[in-house]
Design a protein around this motif. Sequence first.
Motif, PDB file in Angstrom:
ATOM      1  N   GLY A   1      -0.675  11.225  20.420  1.00  0.00           N
ATOM      2  CA  GLY A   1      -1.565  10.732  21.464  1.00  0.00           C
ATOM      3  C   GLY A   1      -2.812  10.055  20.923  1.00  0.00           C
ATOM      4  O   GLY A   1      -3.588   9.478  21.676  1.00  0.00           O
ATOM      5  N   LEU A   2      -3.009  10.130  19.611  1.00  0.00           N
ATOM      6  CA  LEU A   2      -4.125   9.399  19.010  1.00  0.00           C
ATOM      7  C   LEU A   2      -3.833   7.903  18.995  1.00  0.00           C
ATOM      8  O   LEU A   2      -4.735   7.082  18.991  1.00  0.00           O
TER       9      LEU A   2
ATOM     10  N   SER B   1       2.304  14.563  16.313  1.00  0.00           N
ATOM     11  CA  SER B   1       1.344  14.676  17.405  1.00  0.00           C
ATOM     12  C   SER B   1      -0.045  14.638  16.771  1.00  0.00           C
ATOM     13  O   SER B   1      -0.180  14.491  15.557  1.00  0.00           O
ATOM     14  N   CYS B   2      -1.077  14.785  17.598  1.00  0.00           N
ATOM     15  CA  CYS B   2      -2.442  14.568  17.096  1.00  0.00           C
ATOM     16  C   CYS B   2      -2.821  15.526  15.967  1.00  0.00           C
ATOM     17  O   CYS B   2      -3.363  15.105  14.948  1.00  0.00           O
TER      18      CYS B   2
ATOM     19  N   CYS C   1      -7.445  20.525  20.407  1.00  0.00           N
ATOM     20  CA  CYS C   1      -6.766  21.156  19.273  1.00  0.00           C
ATOM     21  C   CYS C   1      -6.799  20.271  18.032  1.00  0.00           C
ATOM     22  O   CYS C   1      -6.794  20.768  16.916  1.00  0.00           O
ATOM     23  N   SER C   2      -6.827  18.960  18.227  1.00  0.00           N
ATOM     24  CA  SER C   2      -6.849  18.102  17.041  1.00  0.00           C
ATOM     25  C   SER C   2      -8.278  17.799  16.592  1.00  0.00           C
ATOM     26  O   SER C   2      -8.584  17.863  15.409  1.00  0.00           O
ATOM     27  N   THR C   3      -9.172  17.498  17.550  1.00  0.00           N
ATOM     28  CA  THR C   3     -10.513  17.087  17.128  1.00  0.00           C
ATOM     29  C   THR C   3     -11.322  18.262  16.579  1.00  0.00           C
ATOM     30  O   THR C   3     -12.268  18.052  15.822  1.00  0.00           O
ATOM     31  N   ILE C   4     -10.938  19.488  16.945  1.00  0.00           N
ATOM     32  CA  ILE C   4     -11.691  20.633  16.414  1.00  0.00           C
ATOM     33  C   ILE C   4     -11.513  20.726  14.898  1.00  0.00           C
ATOM     34  O   ILE C   4     -12.372  21.226  14.177  1.00  0.00           O
TER      35      ILE C   4
ATOM     36  N   LEU D   1       6.291  18.273  16.360  1.00  0.00           N
ATOM     37  CA  LEU D   1       5.438  19.173  15.592  1.00  0.00           C
ATOM     38  C   LEU D   1       4.065  19.091  16.240  1.00  0.00           C
ATOM     39  O   LEU D   1       3.380  18.061  16.148  1.00  0.00           O
ATOM     40  N   GLY D   2       3.696  20.155  16.948  1.00  0.00           N
ATOM     41  CA  GLY D   2       2.477  20.068  17.740  1.00  0.00           C
ATOM     42  C   GLY D   2       1.885  21.424  18.053  1.00  0.00           C
ATOM     43  O   GLY D   2       2.156  22.410  17.366  1.00  0.00           O
ATOM     44  N   THR D   3       1.088  21.449  19.085  1.00  0.00           N
ATOM     45  CA  THR D   3       0.359  22.666  19.437  1.00  0.00           C
ATOM     46  C   THR D   3       0.677  23.069  20.874  1.00  0.00           C
ATOM     47  O   THR D   3       1.455  22.416  21.566  1.00  0.00           O
TER      48      THR D   3
END
Lengths: 556, 421
Positions: free
Chosen positions: B127-128, B96-97, A94-97, B35-37
């Motif tokens: 998590g990064l 969050s990431c 979800c983040s790297t995309i 704040l995340g997914t």
Amino acid sequence: MRLALWMYEGTAHHGVGRIANSMQKVHAVFHAPQGDDYVNPIFTMLERTPAFPQMTTSVVSGRDLAQGTIRLPETLRQVEAKLHPDLIIVCASCSTILLQEDLEVVAANAHTQAEVLVYDANPYRMAEVLSADGLFTQLTKRYARPQPLTARPSVNIIGPASLGFHVRTDLICLRRIMQTLGVQVNVIAPLGASLADMARLPAAWLNIAPYRELGRKAAVYLEEQFGTPALYDAPIGVQPTLAWLRRLVEMLNDVGARVDGPAVDLPPLTAFSLDGMSAPSGVPWFARTADMDSFSSKNAFVFGDATHTVGIVKFLHDELGMDIAGAGTYLAHEAGWVAEQLVGYLPPTADQESPTADRTAHGQPSSVGGLLVTDRFQDVAARIAELQPSLVCGTQMERHSCRKLDIPCIVIAPPTHIENHLLGYRPMLGFDGADVIADEVYTTTTLGLEKHLIDLFGDAGLEYEENGGQEIGQDTPALDTPPSQENAVASGALPHPLTPKAQTPTWTPDAQAMLKKVPFFVRGRVQRNVEKYATEQGVSDITVDVLQAAKEALGG
Amino acid sequence: MSAIQKEDGLYHSFCGLTCVGWLYQKIKDSFFLILGTHTCAHLLQNALGVMIFARPRFGVALLEENDLSKPQPELEALIDEIRADHKPSVIFLLSSCTPEVMKVEFDGLARHLSRPDLPVLFVPASGLDYTFSQAEDSVLQALLPFCPPASPDDRRVVFLGSVNDAIADDFALEAARLGIPVAGFLPATHFHELPPIGPGTVLAPLQPYLSKVATRLARDRGATLLNSLFPFGPDGTRAFWEDLARLFGLNVDLREREAQAWSRLATHTELLRGKRVFFTADTLMELPLARFLKAAGCEIVECSSPYIHKKFHARELAALEGVPVFEQPNFDRQLRTIAATQPDLVISTLGTTNPLIGQGVVAKWSTEFAFMPIHGWAGAGTLVGMFTKALRRHAKLDPLDDPVWSAGLMPGAIPLVSNRS
């Protein structure tokens, strides 16, 4: 923006992991922060695997982002050197995309011998189910090769996958059926399939794709591309299994006639029992035995994925004679199909709205043909609280919601939990599955003479702990469970169906004493019903007379 | 001091967000808003599966596709909802990431959402950048502005790190017994009970993963940081109290106390003596745990940890002289080392333990150590028992000497046709 506490479906990358981990010499590499590695333990903990799951996180750290380092090629080389997979599936998270990197180019830089497939699983547009199914369909298209049919009648079993709901035992059940019929199993996929097996998919006479969530699209492709007929039904319950068997034999014999191959005969049904000489299922007789009269007054609410929600509603209604209080699914993209399957099963509702397939429109639960469609467990808990069914068949989340609501619940659908990975033979499909589900329903609900005795004498001598119920007249729902950790499931989010405190009638001491004589495990329901009655009657104090009147009006 | 070998960080552990699992229970009037997914929510329900049903005072403000294009997330409505449902005294807003990649300006966001009666504190935890227990360090740093200043002549100790109330009582009592005045604990059980910290304060870290907040307090408030062993095991506990007392000008001799504590553990240490133990990397508690086992007579084959702070961990590293110590290890290299060295016990992460056992290794969850009362004199028995339990159980069971017992257990290795047909 909404507050999420619990999700029915896993993420897109979890779906990718489930497919990779199912197959021989296939490995998933997640281009993701280390935090996304949490999917790995889900496999080793739930399936208790004695080897490492076939997935690796190629770590992206904050420092990597700052320095523009991309470790993916190195990870691919490490995975290849260690495991020599035939195929490596790469996906972003979800983040790297959001970094909009061209992973095709990056992966090509690794120069691995193994094939590398970059799977475009956009986690904002798909979750676990669509991601897994999409990937498996893509692999089927990529590897299936035209070839002659097997000499003997054969089937592919398509859909069982790692971390599937009771799929290991479903598979044992399906294999037993094929053995009894003398039908060869050509390929099982994705569970246990190699890329060579994927190539051999078109050799089967017929595809069995019982799960709506995984494998159906691949079977549709094989039908279109190679003309392999497919049986898409899920044999859940006795009559559906019988119909499924007849259809299976008929379809195989159609192919046999076309290719001049051997015919398949349906043996006597006793051949399908574990000892080969008993009834294949105990359910038809069980459902007719005297104590099962109790079922006719019981109603159930069913919530889950598409396959199991449809199968279980029909089973409870058609084969155990129960009423259906309501049903729902968290799979918005399958809501239309589920609603269509359940026409005539669901009680009519006033709020017939149009289906919504928009994953971002999460504001309110939608209703499709009386079906509850939501991925918010709070909506489901609220519906259950409102319906007060005698039995709930749901997911692990409903099991916990029902503990708070003091309603019996069995788990019939994913997401899986450690308790869905028990050691014994507990399929959901076939005759064996019908027996398993019926036993589960029976042992979970109170039935028969026991129920009458409890109703008549209060506790029937059952020495249950009363575990400190709340005092009557509080604004909290009268659930006779302690305010322990366990029952606090949704206390923050669960909208209580009752009116606020100000409008709740108060109980006089003698009415309270009388209410205490009601068995504790139905007391909450009686209390709510009487309070509702009193409110409707405009009575603010519940006296013994009001309680008596309510009991008469409500039928005891 | 042991030389630290640094690798590429391809190890397994949990995301820093996991720390909400114990912190929301520790700080009883708090709410942790991530704040995340979907990924963060899925992580929490799986990592904290057992706890998620316990009236969770945490949740994920879910970023969905249409939120990605917004300049700044709109969290007001959620904050109102949380305030109404949970009435917290403080809300921790965890990054969050995804919002990190989106470059959400968290400091401004938290300030904007704060109200005089309900502060919203930004906690970097993605998590990064953060592993598992490390994010507690961020939470404690967020609390610092709410620790009142203390005057230079306020010579008292503040214990650093979340421990349960029973352990906190143990430490407060022990300090009183030794004549050490206590200002309090960071974090405290309630938001408004934070201890005063100033130039006279002595900081005694109870957990080994709090290097940043400790260093920052020493720098910003002039507090003195105790440089000792962490209070795990009789050896660590004795050093901790003796060194702490010395900072208060007290000379205490706990040799006798330590000897008694070891003698109570004798049945365990007999079993541990000469055993070869390997730590992969997970909780950041690896250094003191390995040091304790070394003192108990074990040989430490390898001690790896996600992050090592040379100064904060100096005493532990000194005690581990001669032990191979790795930071940011590569798990595949560790597997090869394990295969080559055949340790008697491997302490490893939740996800890797069953597969290690499948390779014939006796392995134990590292995660468990983060959730058990293993501190101080009273915790020593629990601590040592966690190591010996796994050894004893495997010794009791029949040898798993036939591969048939794991047939069909790997999903990717399920045979298509049975051997009989």
